[in-house]
Design a protein around this motif. Sequence first.
Motif, PDB file in Angstrom:
ATOM      1  N   GLY A 137       0.799  -1.221   0.000  1.00  0.00           N
ATOM      2  CA  GLY A 137       0.000   0.000   0.000  1.00  0.00           C
ATOM      3  C   GLY A 137       0.829   1.268   0.000  1.00  0.00           C
ATOM      4  O   GLY A 137       0.325   2.350  -0.304  1.00  0.00           O
ATOM      5  N   ARG A 138       2.111   1.162   0.336  1.00  0.00           N
ATOM      6  CA  ARG A 138       2.983   2.344   0.355  1.00  0.00           C
ATOM      7  C   ARG A 138       3.183   2.851  -1.067  1.00  0.00           C
ATOM      8  O   ARG A 138       3.392   2.066  -1.989  1.00  0.00           O
ATOM      9  CB  ARG A 138       4.333   1.963   0.986  1.00  0.00           C
ATOM     10  N   GLU A 139       3.096   4.162  -1.256  1.00  0.00           N
ATOM     11  CA  GLU A 139       3.267   4.758  -2.573  1.00  0.00           C
ATOM     12  C   GLU A 139       4.615   5.460  -2.663  1.00  0.00           C
ATOM     13  O   GLU A 139       5.001   6.197  -1.757  1.00  0.00           O
ATOM     14  CB  GLU A 139       2.139   5.740  -2.868  1.00  0.00           C
ATOM     15  N   THR A 156       2.732   1.633  -6.273  1.00  0.00           N
ATOM     16  CA  THR A 156       2.168   1.156  -5.016  1.00  0.00           C
ATOM     17  C   THR A 156       2.775  -0.201  -4.718  1.00  0.00           C
ATOM     18  O   THR A 156       2.766  -1.096  -5.574  1.00  0.00           O
ATOM     19  CB  THR A 156       0.631   1.007  -5.120  1.00  0.00           C
ATOM     20  N   GLU A 158       2.979  -3.817  -3.588  1.00  0.00           N
ATOM     21  CA  GLU A 158       2.022  -4.923  -3.452  1.00  0.00           C
ATOM     22  C   GLU A 158       2.531  -5.967  -2.469  1.00  0.00           C
ATOM     23  O   GLU A 158       1.784  -6.491  -1.662  1.00  0.00           O
ATOM     24  CB  GLU A 158       1.748  -5.576  -4.814  1.00  0.00           C
TER      25      GLU A 158
END
Length: 194
Positions: A137-139, A156, A158
Motif C-alpha cells: 500500500g505504500r506509494e 504502489t 504490493e
Amino acid sequence: MKKQWAIKIMFLSFFLFVTACGDTAEQMDQNDEQKEIATEEETETKAADAIKDDTGSVPLHLKIAENPAFPVGSKVKIFANHMEGMKGAEGVVVAVYDTTAYSISYRPTTGGEEVKNYKWVIHEELEGASGAPMEPGRELVIKANHVEGMEGAKATVESADEGPVYIIDFTTTTGEKVENYKWLVEEELASVEE
C-alpha cells in the motif's frame, strides 16, 4: 670518553632505527587498510559497471550477497514468468545482491493501463524508500527504467521479498538471448544438474 660517545651513538642509531621501523610498519598497516577499502569500492563499482545494458545499470552501493543459494556463475533454471519465453529457460547467475525486492503496481508515464504486480524492483530503485521491507500500500516513485514508461511513475507496493536478488543471463525458450536480466528472487530459480 670515546667509548661513551660510541655507546651513545650506537644507542641513538638503534633508537632511530626502531622508531623508523615502527613508523614504517604503522604506515604499511594504514596503506593495507586503505588498499582494502579501495579494492572493495572498486569491486562494487566494477560489478555495477559490468552490468549495464539497455535497461540501465545496477544502483551503486548494493551489498553483494555473501552466501546466496546460487552463487555467481551458477547454472539455473527459471520458474518465473516475467516475460515471454522466460519460464523453463536456463541461464547463468551474473550477480547477486542482498536487498529487498518489491512487486509493485504503477501507471506508465507514457500512458496506458495500470501495470499490476510488476516483479521486481528493488529497494534502491524506489525514491523515498525508507526501512525494509516496506508495507503493501505504500506509494513511491520509481527510479528504475526496466521498461518504457517506468522511470518517474508513481508505484504502489504490493508485496516484499527480503533476501538475495539475482541478475541472470539466459536464453528464452523461444531462442532469444537476454543479458543482465534484473531481477529474480531465489524462489524463482533452481539449480541445473550438470
